[in-house]
Write a protein that holds these residues in place. Structure first.
Motif, PDB file in Angstrom:
ATOM      1  N   ASN A  80       0.907  -1.177   0.159  1.00  0.00           N
ATOM      2  CA  ASN A  80      -0.062   0.011   0.154  1.00  0.00           C
ATOM      3  C   ASN A  80       0.855   1.195   0.007  1.00  0.00           C
ATOM      4  N   THR A  81       1.508   1.758  -1.142  1.00  0.00           N
ATOM      5  CA  THR A  81       2.462   2.782  -1.301  1.00  0.00           C
ATOM      6  C   THR A  81       1.547   3.984  -0.731  1.00  0.00           C
ATOM      7  N   LEU A  82       0.309   4.346  -0.917  1.00  0.00           N
ATOM      8  CA  LEU A  82       0.035   5.618  -0.653  1.00  0.00           C
ATOM      9  C   LEU A  82       0.047   5.630   0.900  1.00  0.00           C
ATOM     10  N   ALA A  83      -0.451   4.546   1.659  1.00  0.00           N
ATOM     11  CA  ALA A  83      -0.493   4.560   2.882  1.00  0.00           C
ATOM     12  C   ALA A  83       1.215   4.971   3.677  1.00  0.00           C
ATOM     13  N   ILE A  84       2.053   4.358   3.045  1.00  0.00           N
ATOM     14  CA  ILE A  84       3.378   4.749   3.415  1.00  0.00           C
ATOM     15  C   ILE A  84       3.766   6.285   3.160  1.00  0.00           C
ATOM     16  N   VAL A  85       3.447   6.489   2.073  1.00  0.00           N
ATOM     17  CA  VAL A  85       3.690   8.051   1.466  1.00  0.00           C
ATOM     18  C   VAL A  85       2.776   8.866   2.405  1.00  0.00           C
ATOM     19  N   GLY A  86       1.628   8.684   2.653  1.00  0.00           N
ATOM     20  CA  GLY A  86       1.077   9.411   3.629  1.00  0.00           C
ATOM     21  C   GLY A  86       1.545   9.495   4.963  1.00  0.00           C
ATOM     22  N   ALA A 133       1.179  18.467   6.219  1.00  0.00           N
ATOM     23  CA  ALA A 133       0.258  17.560   6.927  1.00  0.00           C
ATOM     24  C   ALA A 133      -0.888  17.435   5.974  1.00  0.00           C
ATOM     25  N   ILE A 134      -1.263  18.453   5.163  1.00  0.00           N
ATOM     26  CA  ILE A 134      -2.616  18.252   4.312  1.00  0.00           C
ATOM     27  C   ILE A 134      -2.397  17.100   3.443  1.00  0.00           C
ATOM     28  N   ALA A 135      -1.189  17.186   2.525  1.00  0.00           N
ATOM     29  CA  ALA A 135      -0.880  15.985   1.467  1.00  0.00           C
ATOM     30  C   ALA A 135      -0.830  14.735   2.265  1.00  0.00           C
ATOM     31  N   GLY A 136      -0.211  14.562   3.537  1.00  0.00           N
ATOM     32  CA  GLY A 136      -0.222  13.633   4.273  1.00  0.00           C
ATOM     33  C   GLY A 136      -1.613  12.877   4.799  1.00  0.00           C
ATOM     34  N   LEU A 137      -2.373  13.992   5.176  1.00  0.00           N
ATOM     35  CA  LEU A 137      -3.752  13.404   5.313  1.00  0.00           C
ATOM     36  C   LEU A 137      -4.518  13.049   4.150  1.00  0.00           C
ATOM     37  N   ILE A 138      -4.339  13.436   2.979  1.00  0.00           N
ATOM     38  CA  ILE A 138      -5.149  12.904   1.705  1.00  0.00           C
ATOM     39  C   ILE A 138      -4.507  11.662   1.444  1.00  0.00           C
ATOM     40  N   CYS A 139      -3.208  11.391   1.403  1.00  0.00           N
ATOM     41  CA  CYS A 139      -2.657  10.069   1.086  1.00  0.00           C
ATOM     42  C   CYS A 139      -2.917   9.275   2.074  1.00  0.00           C
ATOM     43  N   SER A 140      -3.049   9.455   3.401  1.00  0.00           N
ATOM     44  CA  SER A 140      -3.294   8.416   4.209  1.00  0.00           C
ATOM     45  C   SER A 140      -4.630   8.184   4.194  1.00  0.00           C
ATOM     46  N   ILE A 141      -5.570   9.009   4.020  1.00  0.00           N
ATOM     47  CA  ILE A 141      -6.976   8.432   3.633  1.00  0.00           C
ATOM     48  C   ILE A 141      -7.259   7.607   2.336  1.00  0.00           C
ATOM     49  N   ILE A 142      -6.497   8.087   1.357  1.00  0.00           N
ATOM     50  CA  ILE A 142      -6.808   6.978   0.159  1.00  0.00           C
ATOM     51  C   ILE A 142      -5.904   5.935   0.447  1.00  0.00           C
ATOM     52  N   GLY A 143      -4.983   5.685   1.128  1.00  0.00           N
ATOM     53  CA  GLY A 143      -4.339   4.520   1.383  1.00  0.00           C
ATOM     54  C   GLY A 143      -5.119   3.646   2.581  1.00  0.00           C
ATOM     55  N   LEU A 144      -5.839   4.507   3.338  1.00  0.00           N
ATOM     56  CA  LEU A 144      -6.666   3.676   4.397  1.00  0.00           C
ATOM     57  C   LEU A 144      -7.937   2.978   3.733  1.00  0.00           C
ATOM     58  N   LYS A 145      -8.553   3.690   2.336  1.00  0.00           N
ATOM     59  CA  LYS A 145      -9.692   3.127   1.720  1.00  0.00           C
ATOM     60  C   LYS A 145      -9.179   2.029   0.634  1.00  0.00           C
ATOM     61  N   ARG A 172      -2.820  -0.598   6.756  1.00  0.00           N
ATOM     62  CA  ARG A 172      -4.006   0.067   7.330  1.00  0.00           C
ATOM     63  C   ARG A 172      -3.591   0.866   8.693  1.00  0.00           C
ATOM     64  N   GLY A 173      -2.513   0.074   9.291  1.00  0.00           N
ATOM     65  CA  GLY A 173      -1.951   0.847  10.487  1.00  0.00           C
ATOM     66  C   GLY A 173      -1.134   2.063  10.199  1.00  0.00           C
ATOM     67  N   LEU A 174      -0.269   2.080   8.952  1.00  0.00           N
ATOM     68  CA  LEU A 174       0.363   3.382   8.568  1.00  0.00           C
ATOM     69  C   LEU A 174      -0.485   4.500   8.323  1.00  0.00           C
ATOM     70  N   ALA A 175      -1.566   4.112   7.394  1.00  0.00           N
ATOM     71  CA  ALA A 175      -2.652   5.008   6.900  1.00  0.00           C
ATOM     72  C   ALA A 175      -3.032   5.838   8.118  1.00  0.00           C
ATOM     73  N   THR A 176      -3.514   4.760   9.322  1.00  0.00           N
ATOM     74  CA  THR A 176      -4.195   5.440  10.231  1.00  0.00           C
ATOM     75  C   THR A 176      -3.295   6.299  11.265  1.00  0.00           C
TER      76      THR A 176
END
Length: 109
Positions: free
Chosen positions: A35-41, A49-61, A71-75
Motif C-alpha cells: 500500500n504505497t499511498l499509506a506509506i507516502v501518507g 500535513a494536508i498532503a499526508g492526510l489526503i494520501c493516508s485517507i486514500i491509503g486507508l480506503k 492500514r496501520g500506517l494510514a491510520t
C-alpha cells in the motif's frame, strides 16, 4: 504434460501430481502488493500535513483490497496529520492575537 513418476497425464499448471502426489512443478510466489499511498501518507504527515492526510485517507480506503496492508500506517498518518493541523491552527491564532496586541500599542490590563 505427463507425470515423471507415474506417467499419467496431468494439467500443465499442476504443481503436484493428483495420482501419485509427487511434485512435478515449482510454486511461484504471488506478487506481493504494498500500500504505497499509506506509506507516502505516513511520511508526508510529518512534513506536509494536508498532503499526508489526503494520501493516508486514500491509503486507508485501499487497504481492504490489499488484504489490510498499510492500514496501520494510514491510520497513523491520519492521526499525525490531524494533530499537526490542530497545532498549526493554534499557532496561527496565537500569532494573530500577538500581532493585533502589538499593533494596538501593547497589552492592556
Amino acid at each position: 504434460m505427463f507425470c515423471k513418476n507415474c506417467g499419467k497425464e496431468i494439467d500443465d499448471r499442476a504443481v503436484v501430481c493428483p495420482n501419485c502426489g509427487v511434485q512435478v512443478g515449482t510454486v511461484t510466489p504471488a506478487e506481493e502488493k504494498t500500500n504505497t499511498l499509506a506509506i507516502v501518507g505516513f511520511v508526508l504527515s510529518f512534513f506536509v500535513a494536508i498532503a499526508g492526510l489526503i494520501c493516508s485517507i486514500i491509503g486507508l480506503k485501499r487497504a481492504p483490497s490489499l488484504g489490510g496492508k498499510g492500514r496501520g500506517l494510514a491510520t497513523a498518518g491520519i492521526v499525525i496529520s490531524i494533530v499537526e493541523l490542530v497545532f498549526v491552527v493554534i499557532y496561527i491564532i496565537i500569532f494573530i492575537a500577538m500581532f493585533s496586541a502589538a499593533a494596538s500599542g501593547g497589552y492592556y490590563y
